[in-house]
Design an enzyme around this catalytic site. Structure first.
Site, PDB file in Angstrom:
ATOM      1  N   THR A 177      33.005  38.296  51.586  1.00 19.13           N
ATOM      2  CA  THR A 177      34.327  38.417  50.998  1.00 19.13           C
ATOM      3  C   THR A 177      35.323  39.002  52.080  1.00 19.13           C
ATOM      4  O   THR A 177      34.989  39.559  52.959  1.00 19.13           O
ATOM      5  CB  THR A 177      34.190  39.785  49.671  1.00 19.13           C
ATOM      6  OG1 THR A 177      33.859  40.838  50.621  1.00 19.13           O
ATOM      7  CG2 THR A 177      33.082  39.420  48.730  1.00 19.13           C
ATOM      8  N   GLU A 320      31.601  36.723  44.775  1.00 17.71           N
ATOM      9  CA  GLU A 320      30.435  37.306  44.335  1.00 17.71           C
ATOM     10  C   GLU A 320      30.068  36.741  43.094  1.00 17.71           C
ATOM     11  O   GLU A 320      28.795  37.110  42.453  1.00 17.71           O
ATOM     12  CB  GLU A 320      30.979  38.944  43.814  1.00 17.71           C
ATOM     13  CG  GLU A 320      30.837  39.815  44.958  1.00 17.71           C
ATOM     14  CD  GLU A 320      32.426  39.966  45.503  1.00 17.71           C
ATOM     15  OE1 GLU A 320      33.224  38.863  45.291  1.00 17.71           O
ATOM     16  OE2 GLU A 320      32.826  41.043  46.094  1.00 17.71           O
ATOM     17  N   LYS A 428      51.402  51.820  37.820  1.00 21.55           N
ATOM     18  CA  LYS A 428      51.245  52.770  36.949  1.00 21.55           C
ATOM     19  C   LYS A 428      52.442  53.455  36.490  1.00 21.55           C
ATOM     20  O   LYS A 428      52.785  54.528  37.244  1.00 21.55           O
ATOM     21  CB  LYS A 428      49.860  53.569  37.362  1.00 21.55           C
ATOM     22  CG  LYS A 428      48.767  52.708  37.336  1.00 21.55           C
ATOM     23  CD  LYS A 428      47.489  53.815  37.467  1.00 21.55           C
ATOM     24  CE  LYS A 428      46.238  52.866  37.648  1.00 21.55           C
ATOM     25  NZ  LYS A 428      45.517  52.648  39.025  1.00 21.55           N
ATOM     26  N   TRP A 433      50.663  50.617  32.069  1.00 22.29           N
ATOM     27  CA  TRP A 433      50.315  49.790  33.266  1.00 22.29           C
ATOM     28  C   TRP A 433      51.464  48.364  33.141  1.00 22.29           C
ATOM     29  O   TRP A 433      51.578  47.932  32.105  1.00 22.29           O
ATOM     30  CB  TRP A 433      48.893  49.004  33.217  1.00 22.29           C
ATOM     31  CG  TRP A 433      47.865  50.106  33.395  1.00 22.29           C
ATOM     32  CD1 TRP A 433      48.080  51.191  33.850  1.00 22.29           C
ATOM     33  CD2 TRP A 433      46.399  49.904  33.420  1.00 22.29           C
ATOM     34  NE1 TRP A 433      46.773  51.908  33.952  1.00 22.29           N
ATOM     35  CE2 TRP A 433      45.940  51.051  33.945  1.00 22.29           C
ATOM     36  CE3 TRP A 433      45.752  48.579  33.142  1.00 22.29           C
ATOM     37  CZ2 TRP A 433      44.344  51.044  33.893  1.00 22.29           C
ATOM     38  CZ3 TRP A 433      44.249  48.710  33.211  1.00 22.29           C
ATOM     39  CH2 TRP A 433      43.708  49.909  33.553  1.00 22.29           C
TER      40      TRP A 433
HETATM   41  P1  AMP Z   1      37.740  35.748  46.274  1.00 25.00           P
HETATM   42  O1  AMP Z   1      36.249  36.381  46.178  1.00 25.00           O
HETATM   43  O2  AMP Z   1      38.399  35.863  47.544  1.00 25.00           O
HETATM   44  O3  AMP Z   1      37.648  34.473  45.879  1.00 25.00           O
HETATM   45  O4  AMP Z   1      38.717  36.700  45.540  1.00 25.00           O
HETATM   46  C1  AMP Z   1      38.367  36.919  44.086  1.00 25.00           C
HETATM   47  C2  AMP Z   1      39.587  37.279  43.535  1.00 25.00           C
HETATM   48  O5  AMP Z   1      40.650  36.518  43.424  1.00 25.00           O
HETATM   49  C3  AMP Z   1      39.322  37.792  41.949  1.00 25.00           C
HETATM   50  O6  AMP Z   1      38.566  39.014  41.938  1.00 25.00           O
HETATM   51  C4  AMP Z   1      40.590  37.847  41.518  1.00 25.00           C
HETATM   52  O7  AMP Z   1      41.278  39.251  41.706  1.00 25.00           O
HETATM   53  C5  AMP Z   1      41.352  36.852  42.164  1.00 25.00           C
HETATM   54  N1  AMP Z   1      41.451  35.516  41.398  1.00 25.00           N
HETATM   55  C6  AMP Z   1      40.694  34.566  41.609  1.00 25.00           C
HETATM   56  N2  AMP Z   1      40.970  33.703  40.511  1.00 25.00           N
HETATM   57  C7  AMP Z   1      42.010  34.004  39.977  1.00 25.00           C
HETATM   58  C8  AMP Z   1      43.014  33.436  39.083  1.00 25.00           C
HETATM   59  N3  AMP Z   1      42.936  32.273  38.419  1.00 25.00           N
HETATM   60  N4  AMP Z   1      44.068  34.396  38.580  1.00 25.00           N
HETATM   61  C9  AMP Z   1      44.011  35.592  38.997  1.00 25.00           C
HETATM   62  N5  AMP Z   1      43.344  36.157  40.028  1.00 25.00           N
HETATM   63  C10 AMP Z   1      42.280  35.418  40.503  1.00 25.00           C
END
Ligand code: AMP
Length: 530
Positions: A177, A320, A428, A433
């Protein structure tokens, strides 16, 4: 009593065997960094992956060894996905946009043994080679003329070899990640989770794949398992059109030439493509489906694509979660909805694909209603959701399998997910929120705004109030008042940012997400008055 059906382990190699057997002639097109184009097909990918398996064996690579790639999207990278797993190894795709410190950390933490890389990343190799403690071999995919590389390395082998036999729960892939704080964490996928995720990706409500699909995956092969596309695409013989260069003109030329029907990528990809369209007046050709995820797709983007006749599959997921958690697809009453109501629906992040379950909870872990209003911490569980990070001492999920995503979300009565924010980014204000994501998405719809990022700034009365950082489009003179006037009827009154500041650029993570930690540092001394 037991069931009386055949027990065949779910192995990733089954996917490529199927692709070669049933869709052998479906093409894989690659546009390379040097402007060259090559074509192979699924049968060719399998043949080369078998040769790669032999070549890896000759290097002494065996079951469980980590095999790293530092590369863009192209056919040799695809070969490596199957070749690395075929020898029983663990494919470790590395994001070349990470900082040096992170690149050193993850390759050492993963204990990578071999590294495959693009010539474009030779400077990274030269810079970090001495700090990578476990890598024994470096192989370049596209070496300078007159030098040997990947093709020459597999050439002496005949491909007459069996794939390593693996247990379903054996690991096959490792992705880190790219968190904004602390060291990156490794997520280790298994043959079973990967196969199930690939099969689930074949439902029409997911990527809308069939054997006629021509897909240009813009999501890089080094990010979040490339949304599982190299696996799912094999299962139904998708023709892939890859580009090692992410320039709108090159992508657009490929779309036209290869009659691309499907695409997948983060929202920023489309911003670039729209700019190119505006400059040249070109359309999107045969494109009919765009899967967008990784960050929230802004309404203006969804609207523009839908007006061009493109179905938008707004997807949510994480490294994840393999990564697909939810994808948007038309609801049963879709045809009765107005265009605006359809766009409203697509702005949400879709429904869980079969296999995963979602719920939201409050800060005391109480289950929240799916009422379309209450937002809380988003939890997820399922057979392709993380149990434990690589080399961690404790599980990442609770005893019932629920993994806390770190996202804040609302679930609607029809099962759709609406992401409010990352829990650490939500603003916040007076105990209530404000969604920074929502503010950003509304603001980028304003003509003259290229990009927007919202953060909470300390406020003596309300705790935090929103500050909106704006990057203007080239030649734009859009003012604070114009932006506020545009946002006025699109957000709740009390959500209106207390400050709007113009900046030259907004910092991003290696995967294109807004780097809020950096932005907060930039505005650390900013003072709002009561
Ligand atoms: P990653 O592991 O780098 O793919 O990041 C995952 C994170 O990207 C998620 O926990 C979200 O916060 C964000 N994310 C992924 N897809 C979306 C989406 N369609 N809309 C908003 N946030 C997203």
């Amino acid at each position: 009593m037991t069931g009386e059906m055949q027990r065949q382990p779910m192995q990733v190699s089954n996917l490529i065997d199927h692709a070669a057997r049933e869709h052998g002639n479906r093409e894989i097109v690659s546009y390379w960094a040097n402007g060259q184009e090559t074509r192979t097909h699924w049968a060719g990918i399998r043949a080369d992956a078998l040769k790669m398996t032999q070549a890896l064996q000759a290097l002494g690579v065996s079951k469980g060894d980590r095999i790293a790639t530092l590369a863009m999207n192209h056919s040799r990278h695809l070969v490596s996905w199957y070749g690395a797993v075929g020898v029983g190894g663990i494919l470790h795709t590395i994001n070349p946009r990470l900082f040096d410190e992170q690149l050193v950390y993850i390759a050492n933490h993963a204990e990578d043994k071999v590294m495959f890389y693009d010539a474009a990343f030779q400077p990274i190799i030269d810079r970090l080679k001495d700090q990578w403690t476990s890598i024994e071999h470096y192989i370049c995919y596209d070496p300078p003329e007159g030098t040997d590389g990947f093709e020459e390395w597999i050439a002496p082998h005949d491909g007459n070899v069996e794939w390593a036999q693996c247990d379903e729960q054996d690991p096959c892939m490792l992705c880190y990640t790219s968190g904004t704080t602390g060291n990156p964490k490794g997520v280790i996928y298994e043959h079973r989770s990967t196969t199930l995720h690939a099969i689930s990706g074949l439902q029409p409500a997911a990527f809308d794949f069939d054997a006629q699909t021509v897909m240009l995956p813009i999501v890089p092969m080094f990010h979040a398992a490339s949304w599982g596309l190299p696996w799912a695409g094999a299962a139904c013989g998708v023709k892939f059109v890859y580009s090692a260069v992410n320039e709108p003109k090159i992508l657009h030329d490929l779309m036209m030439k290869e009659k691309v029907t499907h695409s997948a990528g983060v929202p920023t990809v489309w911003l670039g493509m729209f700019q190119y369209q505006d400059q040249t007046g070109v359309d999107l050709g045969a494109l009919r489906m765009a899967t967008i995820g990784g960050s929230a797709a802004p309404r203006s983007m969804i609207e523009r694509l839908m007006k061009a006749g493109v179905r938008v599959g707004h997807a949510w997921g994480m490294t994840e979660t393999s990564p697909i958690g939810t994808v948007g697809s038309p609801s049963s009453d879709w045809d009765d909805l107005s265009f605006d109501a359809q766009v409203d629906q697509v702005c949400k992040q879709g429904r869980p694909i079969f296999g995963v379950e979602l719920c939201t909870v409050d800060d005391d872990d109480n289950l929240l209603p799916r009422d379309g209003e209450t937002s809380g911490r988003l939890l997820i569980r399922g057979p392709w959701i993380i149990k434990r990070y690589f080399k961690a001492d404790a599980d990442a999920c609770d005893e019932n399998g629920w993994f806390d995503t770190g996202d804040v979300a609302t679930l609607h009565p029809d099962g759709t997910l609406q992401i409010t924010d990352r829990s650490k980014d939500v603003i916040k204000s007076g105990g209530e929120w404000i969604s920074s994501v929502e503010l950003e998405n509304v603001a980028v719809g304003c003509p003259g705004v290229a990009e927007a990022a919202a953060i909470g700034i300390y406020h003596p009365k309300w705790d935090e109030r929103p500050l909106l950082a704006i990057v203007r489009s080239p030649d734009s003179t859009v003012s604070v008042d114009e932006i506020k006037a545009y946002m006025n009827d699109k957000i709740a009154k009390w959500w209106m940012p207390d400050a709007i500041e113009f900046v030259d650029e907004i910092p991003h993570t290696a995967t294109g997400k807004i780097l809020k930690t950096q932005l907060r540092k930039q505005f650390a001394d900013y003072k709002l008055t009561a």
